[in-house]
Write a protein that holds these residues in place. Structure first.
Motif, PDB file in Angstrom:
ATOM      1  N   ARG A   1      19.365 -49.371  33.584  1.00  0.00           N
ATOM      2  CA  ARG A   1      18.219 -50.006  32.925  1.00  0.00           C
ATOM      3  C   ARG A   1      18.501 -51.479  32.628  1.00  0.00           C
ATOM      4  NH1 ARG A   1      15.883 -44.997  29.148  1.00  0.00           N
ATOM      5  NH2 ARG A   1      15.382 -43.710  30.952  1.00  0.00           N
ATOM      6  N   GLY A   2      19.074 -52.136  33.619  1.00  0.00           N
ATOM      7  CA  GLY A   2      19.291 -53.577  33.547  1.00  0.00           C
ATOM      8  C   GLY A   2      20.538 -53.979  32.783  1.00  0.00           C
ATOM      9  N   VAL A   3      21.274 -53.026  32.254  1.00  0.00           N
ATOM     10  CA  VAL A   3      22.487 -53.353  31.496  1.00  0.00           C
ATOM     11  C   VAL A   3      23.710 -53.037  32.345  1.00  0.00           C
ATOM     12  CG1 VAL A   3      23.776 -52.979  29.364  1.00  0.00           C
ATOM     13  CG2 VAL A   3      21.271 -52.788  29.363  1.00  0.00           C
ATOM     14  N   ARG A   4      24.507 -54.091  32.600  1.00  0.00           N
ATOM     15  CA  ARG A   4      25.693 -53.932  33.445  1.00  0.00           C
ATOM     16  C   ARG A   4      26.920 -53.601  32.597  1.00  0.00           C
ATOM     17  NH1 ARG A   4      26.335 -54.638  38.329  1.00  0.00           N
ATOM     18  NH2 ARG A   4      28.505 -55.299  38.086  1.00  0.00           N
ATOM     19  N   VAL A   5      27.831 -52.872  33.170  1.00  0.00           N
ATOM     20  CA  VAL A   5      29.144 -52.653  32.562  1.00  0.00           C
ATOM     21  C   VAL A   5      29.858 -54.005  32.508  1.00  0.00           C
ATOM     22  CG1 VAL A   5      31.376 -51.509  32.886  1.00  0.00           C
ATOM     23  CG2 VAL A   5      29.249 -50.301  33.466  1.00  0.00           C
ATOM     24  N   PRO A   6      30.482 -54.365  31.383  1.00  0.00           N
ATOM     25  CA  PRO A   6      31.210 -55.636  31.294  1.00  0.00           C
ATOM     26  C   PRO A   6      32.188 -55.799  32.460  1.00  0.00           C
ATOM     27  CG  PRO A   6      31.087 -54.619  29.134  1.00  0.00           C
ATOM     28  CD  PRO A   6      30.525 -53.623  30.114  1.00  0.00           C
ATOM     29  N   GLU A   7      32.134 -56.992  33.102  1.00  0.00           N
ATOM     30  CA  GLU A   7      32.918 -57.228  34.324  1.00  0.00           C
ATOM     31  C   GLU A   7      34.401 -56.925  34.136  1.00  0.00           C
ATOM     32  OE1 GLU A   7      30.044 -57.539  36.839  1.00  0.00           O
ATOM     33  OE2 GLU A   7      32.136 -57.698  37.509  1.00  0.00           O
ATOM     34  N   ILE A   8      34.908 -57.230  32.945  1.00  0.00           N
ATOM     35  CA  ILE A   8      36.348 -57.086  32.704  1.00  0.00           C
ATOM     36  C   ILE A   8      36.814 -55.642  32.920  1.00  0.00           C
ATOM     37  CG2 ILE A   8      36.178 -56.665  30.199  1.00  0.00           C
ATOM     38  CD1 ILE A   8      38.600 -58.821  30.177  1.00  0.00           C
ATOM     39  N   LEU A   9      35.925 -54.693  32.614  1.00  0.00           N
ATOM     40  CA  LEU A   9      36.302 -53.278  32.773  1.00  0.00           C
ATOM     41  C   LEU A   9      36.363 -52.865  34.244  1.00  0.00           C
ATOM     42  CD1 LEU A   9      34.239 -51.629  29.875  1.00  0.00           C
ATOM     43  CD2 LEU A   9      36.646 -52.332  29.874  1.00  0.00           C
ATOM     44  N   LEU A  10      35.763 -53.693  35.108  1.00  0.00           N
ATOM     45  CA  LEU A  10      35.781 -53.402  36.547  1.00  0.00           C
ATOM     46  C   LEU A  10      36.889 -54.179  37.243  1.00  0.00           C
ATOM     47  CD1 LEU A  10      31.916 -53.787  37.154  1.00  0.00           C
ATOM     48  CD2 LEU A  10      33.169 -51.709  36.536  1.00  0.00           C
ATOM     49  N   SER A  11      37.595 -55.029  36.464  1.00  0.00           N
ATOM     50  CA  SER A  11      38.513 -55.999  37.062  1.00  0.00           C
ATOM     51  C   SER A  11      39.823 -55.373  37.514  1.00  0.00           C
ATOM     52  CB  SER A  11      38.817 -57.105  36.047  1.00  0.00           C
ATOM     53  OG  SER A  11      39.640 -56.583  34.995  1.00  0.00           O
ATOM     54  N   GLY A  12      40.190 -54.265  36.903  1.00  0.00           N
ATOM     55  CA  GLY A  12      41.491 -53.672  37.230  1.00  0.00           C
ATOM     56  C   GLY A  12      42.658 -54.341  36.528  1.00  0.00           C
ATOM     57  N   ASP A  13      42.389 -55.352  35.711  1.00  0.00           N
ATOM     58  CA  ASP A  13      43.460 -56.058  34.970  1.00  0.00           C
ATOM     59  C   ASP A  13      43.677 -55.352  33.633  1.00  0.00           C
ATOM     60  OD1 ASP A  13      45.008 -57.764  33.394  1.00  0.00           O
ATOM     61  OD2 ASP A  13      44.159 -59.582  34.312  1.00  0.00           O
ATOM     62  N   HIS A  14      44.671 -54.457  33.613  1.00  0.00           N
ATOM     63  CA  HIS A  14      44.818 -53.565  32.453  1.00  0.00           C
ATOM     64  C   HIS A  14      45.259 -54.279  31.188  1.00  0.00           C
ATOM     65  CE1 HIS A  14      43.635 -50.215  34.849  1.00  0.00           C
ATOM     66  NE2 HIS A  14      44.513 -50.570  35.786  1.00  0.00           N
ATOM     67  N   GLY A  15      45.981 -55.384  31.348  1.00  0.00           N
ATOM     68  CA  GLY A  15      46.360 -56.206  30.190  1.00  0.00           C
ATOM     69  C   GLY A  15      45.123 -56.803  29.532  1.00  0.00           C
ATOM     70  N   LYS A  16      44.248 -57.382  30.361  1.00  0.00           N
ATOM     71  CA  LYS A  16      43.013 -57.987  29.837  1.00  0.00           C
ATOM     72  C   LYS A  16      42.087 -56.938  29.240  1.00  0.00           C
ATOM     73  CE  LYS A  16      42.496 -62.374  32.304  1.00  0.00           C
ATOM     74  NZ  LYS A  16      41.821 -63.048  33.445  1.00  0.00           N
ATOM     75  N   ILE A  17      42.036 -55.804  29.893  1.00  0.00           N
ATOM     76  CA  ILE A  17      41.163 -54.724  29.402  1.00  0.00           C
ATOM     77  C   ILE A  17      41.616 -54.277  28.014  1.00  0.00           C
ATOM     78  CG2 ILE A  17      40.520 -52.301  29.763  1.00  0.00           C
ATOM     79  CD1 ILE A  17      40.525 -52.940  32.815  1.00  0.00           C
ATOM     80  N   ARG A  18      42.924 -54.138  27.861  1.00  0.00           N
ATOM     81  CA  ARG A  18      43.481 -53.700  26.572  1.00  0.00           C
ATOM     82  C   ARG A  18      43.140 -54.697  25.455  1.00  0.00           C
ATOM     83  NH1 ARG A  18      47.654 -50.363  24.644  1.00  0.00           N
ATOM     84  NH2 ARG A  18      48.466 -51.206  22.690  1.00  0.00           N
ATOM     85  N   THR A  19      43.327 -55.987  25.748  1.00  0.00           N
ATOM     86  CA  THR A  19      43.024 -57.033  24.757  1.00  0.00           C
ATOM     87  C   THR A  19      41.537 -57.028  24.415  1.00  0.00           C
ATOM     88  OG1 THR A  19      44.804 -58.347  25.710  1.00  0.00           O
ATOM     89  CG2 THR A  19      43.260 -59.508  24.264  1.00  0.00           C
ATOM     90  N   TRP A  20      40.692 -56.914  25.449  1.00  0.00           N
ATOM     91  CA  TRP A  20      39.238 -56.872  25.229  1.00  0.00           C
ATOM     92  C   TRP A  20      38.868 -55.708  24.313  1.00  0.00           C
ATOM     93  CZ3 TRP A  20      35.329 -53.313  26.353  1.00  0.00           C
ATOM     94  CH2 TRP A  20      34.009 -53.802  26.269  1.00  0.00           C
TER      95      TRP A  20
END
Ligand code: 4HQ
Length: 232
Positions: A192-211
């Motif tokens: 419904r027009g709402v995208r999953v935050p790009e960072i969660l699709l990035s595969g960068d687990h360090g960044k995901i954890r901090t986010w």
């Protein structure tokens, strides 16, 4: 098995209430695996006289009925003599508020817990001397202690070793217990027009954890600042 199942005994006028809620899901599996035991004990047979009375009018007057102490004492004695060492808890709005720290403490109280789930307007004051602790699940009034007992049992049961499938989640949980959960997403990538935050699709687990840590902190500050103040 090193130390036996964690036992949850309940003294109640409605033992049937404890059947279906514990049959399925996580607790059902834990019972089947012998990790926990949930055993309601009917208060009614301990009632007084031919009518097995368990309640009476309050001294001093007032509306509603109060649970008499003798049936409760007899039921507690009967369960305790069959199952020595249980930690006795009265479910009452006047008790210590149930929070995850208390849940963790109760999870270590082997061989288990004996929960007193009352009805009517509450129990005779002299019942308090017969338990080890009084616990409330929150500042609202229910009709009985059964649902509070079930809430407590589920919260404590899921901390027993082997109940949560995944042991890593225990550690995550002790971190997150004092914070609200971060936002979670699953498929689809856009709904419904709402995208999953790009960072969660990035595969960068360090960044995901901090986010996620930042989101959890922000959300807690906004919605439940009391959780952050209650330091530790
Ligand atoms: N009760 N947290 C049982 C509750 C309660 C609560 C009201 C306890 C009725 C008979 N128990 N009496 N909130 O609302 O634990």
């Amino acid at each position: 098995m090193a130390s036996g199942a964690m036992e949850f005994h309940i003294i109640t006028l409605f033992p049937e209430m404890f059947e279906s809620p514990f049959r399925g899901g996580m607790t059902g599996r834990a019972i089947e695996q012998g990790i926990i035991i949930v055993k309601p004990h009917h208060l009614r047979p301990f009632g007084l006289g031919n009518y097995k009375q368990v309640d009476d009018q309050p001294y001093g007057g007032g509306s509603g009925m109060v649970m008499r102490p003798e049936p409760i004492a007899a039921a507690l004695d009967a369960v305790m003599s069959e199952h020595p060492g249980l930690w006795r808890i009265l479910m009452t709005p006047q008790g210590t508020p149930l929070m995850q720290e208390k849940v963790r403490e109760l999870a270590g109280r082997k061989p288990g817990l004996l929960l007193l789930a009352g009805r009517y307007e509450g129990v005779d004051e002299r019942v308090r001397a017969m338990v080890d602790e009084e616990i409330s699940i929150g500042d609202y009034v229910l009709s009985g202690g059964e649902l509070p007992a079930m809430v407590l049992i589920e919260a404590v049961a899921r901390l027993q070793p082997g109940v949560l499938g995944n042991p890593a989640s225990i550690e995550e949980e002790s971190f997150s217990a004092d914070l609200l959960e971060y936002p979670q997403y699953t498929r689809p990538e856009e709904f419904r027009g709402v995208r999953v935050p790009e960072i969660l699709l990035s595969g960068d687990h360090g960044k995901i954890r901090t986010w996620r840590e930042n989101q959890a902190r922000r959300r807690t500050e906004e919605r439940r600042p009391d959780l952050l103040k209650r330091g530790k």
